[in-house]
Design a protein around this motif. Structure first.
Motif, short mmCIF file in Angstrom:
data_model
loop_
_atom_site.label_atom_id
_atom_site.label_comp_id
_atom_site.label_asym_id
_atom_site.label_seq_id
_atom_site.Cartn_x
_atom_site.Cartn_y
_atom_site.Cartn_z
N ILE A 49 -38.12 -61.16 -54.22
CA ILE A 49 -38.05 -61.17 -55.79
C ILE A 49 -36.76 -61.70 -56.53
O ILE A 49 -36.99 -62.35 -57.28
CB ILE A 49 -38.71 -59.88 -56.25
N ASN A 50 -35.63 -60.79 -55.82
CA ASN A 50 -34.50 -61.18 -56.35
C ASN A 50 -34.16 -62.72 -56.11
O ASN A 50 -33.56 -63.41 -56.92
CB ASN A 50 -33.18 -60.53 -55.64
N ALA A 51 -34.38 -63.31 -55.06
CA ALA A 51 -34.31 -64.61 -54.44
C ALA A 51 -34.93 -65.61 -55.59
O ALA A 51 -34.48 -66.55 -56.10
CB ALA A 51 -34.70 -65.04 -53.29
N LEU A 52 -36.20 -65.25 -55.86
CA LEU A 52 -37.08 -66.04 -56.50
C LEU A 52 -36.19 -66.17 -57.96
O LEU A 52 -36.65 -67.04 -58.84
CB LEU A 52 -38.32 -65.56 -56.83
N HIS A 53 -35.56 -65.20 -58.35
CA HIS A 53 -35.03 -64.83 -59.84
C HIS A 53 -33.65 -65.51 -59.50
O HIS A 53 -32.82 -65.44 -60.72
CB HIS A 53 -35.13 -63.56 -60.19
N GLU A 109 -36.92 -69.61 -46.26
CA GLU A 109 -38.49 -70.08 -46.55
C GLU A 109 -38.40 -70.38 -47.91
O GLU A 109 -39.39 -71.15 -48.53
CB GLU A 109 -39.34 -68.74 -46.18
N LEU A 110 -37.74 -69.76 -48.90
CA LEU A 110 -37.86 -69.84 -50.14
C LEU A 110 -36.80 -70.99 -50.74
O LEU A 110 -36.91 -71.47 -51.95
CB LEU A 110 -37.35 -68.68 -51.03
N SER A 163 -25.37 -68.46 -50.82
CA SER A 163 -24.33 -67.73 -51.49
C SER A 163 -24.87 -66.74 -52.53
O SER A 163 -24.26 -65.74 -52.94
CB SER A 163 -23.85 -68.66 -52.28
N LEU A 164 -26.47 -66.26 -52.34
CA LEU A 164 -27.05 -65.25 -52.96
C LEU A 164 -26.79 -63.98 -52.54
O LEU A 164 -26.85 -62.85 -53.07
CB LEU A 164 -28.35 -65.51 -53.35
N TRP A 217 -47.87 -64.19 -50.12
CA TRP A 217 -48.53 -63.14 -50.83
C TRP A 217 -47.57 -62.93 -52.20
O TRP A 217 -48.33 -62.81 -53.21
CB TRP A 217 -48.83 -62.06 -50.32
N TYR A 218 -46.38 -62.68 -52.23
CA TYR A 218 -45.64 -62.52 -53.49
C TYR A 218 -45.77 -63.61 -54.38
O TYR A 218 -45.40 -63.44 -55.29
CB TYR A 218 -44.25 -61.99 -52.90
N LEU A 219 -45.63 -64.84 -53.47
CA LEU A 219 -45.60 -65.99 -54.69
C LEU A 219 -47.10 -66.08 -55.48
O LEU A 219 -47.06 -66.57 -56.53
CB LEU A 219 -45.64 -67.22 -53.82
#
Ligand code: NAD
Ligand code: TYD
Length: 342
Positions: free
Chosen positions: A202-206, A265-266, A271-272, A315-317
């Motif tokens: 979730i953090n990576a997506l944001h 994968e995302l 660097s995050l 699934w999270y996506l």
């Protein structure tokens, strides 16, 4: 086919809900009664599809409430009780241990008293490999077996170890037909966003920092949640009363490698990754020897980590509504408290 009534406590949480769906799908003649008091970690929207099934009942009850539990047992006369209900997050237990001792130790006591009174034919306590403490990183030959000493590190794992001892005492003292499973770290759908894998996704997506504790080299033995559900299904039907079964997939990964895999994968940059202050008393390595459940019950994990993590990310996506609702509420305050000063 046999008819049974199974009480599943903690069925609105991560593993419990996956177990509810597994059982409803596999046993169309079973009645599944979910008991959950819906703490921050329990989510009724997780059980939306189950609630449409006539073989399913949801009862909003706290497992520490002996009167309400007694009333439910009198109504349902369950054949089997599977106890998933617990406070489950190590970091929260470090900040506020009390509720962990109350729920995780006194809850099972209330449930087992009811099992005793209503002659339930099996009480299954869902436990964790964390009761064994940790293993050193430089001894990859060492694994937890069912006879490894209990050596818990955190208030969470100490409460789970205590519950295991109480469960075995109910067997020895009162002849209660109990079993215990001690599983390694699970991952998969409906995993609450405070835990490593969903938090990082979730953090990576944001495009938010990914907080890795300490040096990131701590090792966990990851198992796809469906494999855990299948193991419990086997134990409650074919396991030997009074026995403990370790469940794990020989799938050890360092935290940092999981985080890097998620970023890859995302399509997000490394660097995050942000190294933050270590967890107090942080266990170094968990590793399960699952020989007993394999030899006695024929269980083997079916989902490889490489496939399971891709399925989980997908699934999270696809289920953003589920986790957006969680992270937009009280979870924000939790996140600030936990990570604000790190
Ligand atoms: P979770 O935190 O996602 O879910 C716990 C559920 O229990 C929630 O629905 C919550 O509302 C409910 N609950 C909490 N206190 C309750 C109470 N007093 N009465 C009724 N319901 C209550 O936890 P999880 O990750 O699904 O873990 C489930 C069980 O499996 C726990 O016993 C945990 O110790 C064990 N376990 C978890 C893992 C893992 O990797 N997550 C691994 C091994 C074992
Ligand atoms: P967690 O998912 O909390 O499970 P457990 O502590 O029960 O094994 O954590 C898994 C590992 O990930 C553990 O070594 C702690 C680490 N971790 C981080 O590095 N950063 C985080 O933000 C979280 C939640 C965990």
């Amino acid at each position: 086919m046999d008819k049974k009534t199974i009480i599943v406590t903690g069925g609105a949480g991560f593993i419990g809900s996956n177990f509810v769906y597994h059982m409803l799908g596999k046993y169309p003649n079973y009645r599944i009664v979910c008991v959950d008091c819906l703490t921050y970690a329990g989510n009724l929207s997780t059980l939306k599809k189950a609630l449409e099934n006539p073989n399913f009942r949801f009862a909003k009850i706290d497992i520490r409430d002996a009167e309400a539990i007694d009333k439910l047992f009198a109504e349902e006369h369950p054949d089997i009780v599977v106890n998933f209900a617990a406070e489950s997050h190590v970091d929260r237990s470090i900040r506020d241990p009390k509720i962990f001792l109350e729920t995780n130790i006194m809850g099972p006591e209330v449930l087992m008293e009811a099992c005793k009174k209503y002659n339930v034919s099996r009480y299954h306590q869902v436990s964790t490999d964390e009761v064994y403490g940790d293993l050193p990183l430089d001894r990859p030959d060492l694994f937890f077996t069912e006879t490894t000493n209990l050596h818990a590190s955190s208030p969470y794992s100490a409460s789970k170890a205590s519950a295991d001892l109480v469960t075995l005492a109910y067997h020895r003292t009162y002849g209660l037909p109990v079993t215990i499973s001690r599983c390694s770290n699970n991952y998969g759908p409906y995993h609450f966003p405070e835990k490593l894998i969903p938090l990082m996704i979730i953090n990576a997506l944001h495009d938010k920092p990914l907080p890795v504790y300490g040096d990131g080299l701590n090792v966990r033995d990851w198992l796809y949640v469906e494999d855990h559900c299948k193991a419990i299904d086997l134990i409650i039907h074919n396991g030997k009363v009074g026995e403990v079964y370790n469940v794990g997939g020989h799938n050890e990964m360092a935290n940092i490698d999981i985080v890097k895999l998620i970023l890859k994968e995302l399509g997000k940059p490394e660097s995050l990754i942000t190294f933050v202050e270590d967890r107090k008393g942080h266990d170094r390595r968990y590793a399960i020897d699952p020989t007993k459940i394999h030899n006695e019950l024929g269980w083997l994990p079916e989902t490889k980590f490489a496939d399971g993590i891709v399925k989980t990310i997908k699934w999270y996506l696809e289920n953003e509504d589920w986790w957006q609702e969680i992270i937009s509420g009280d979870y924000q305050n939790y996140y600030e408290k936990m990570y604000g000063d790190k």
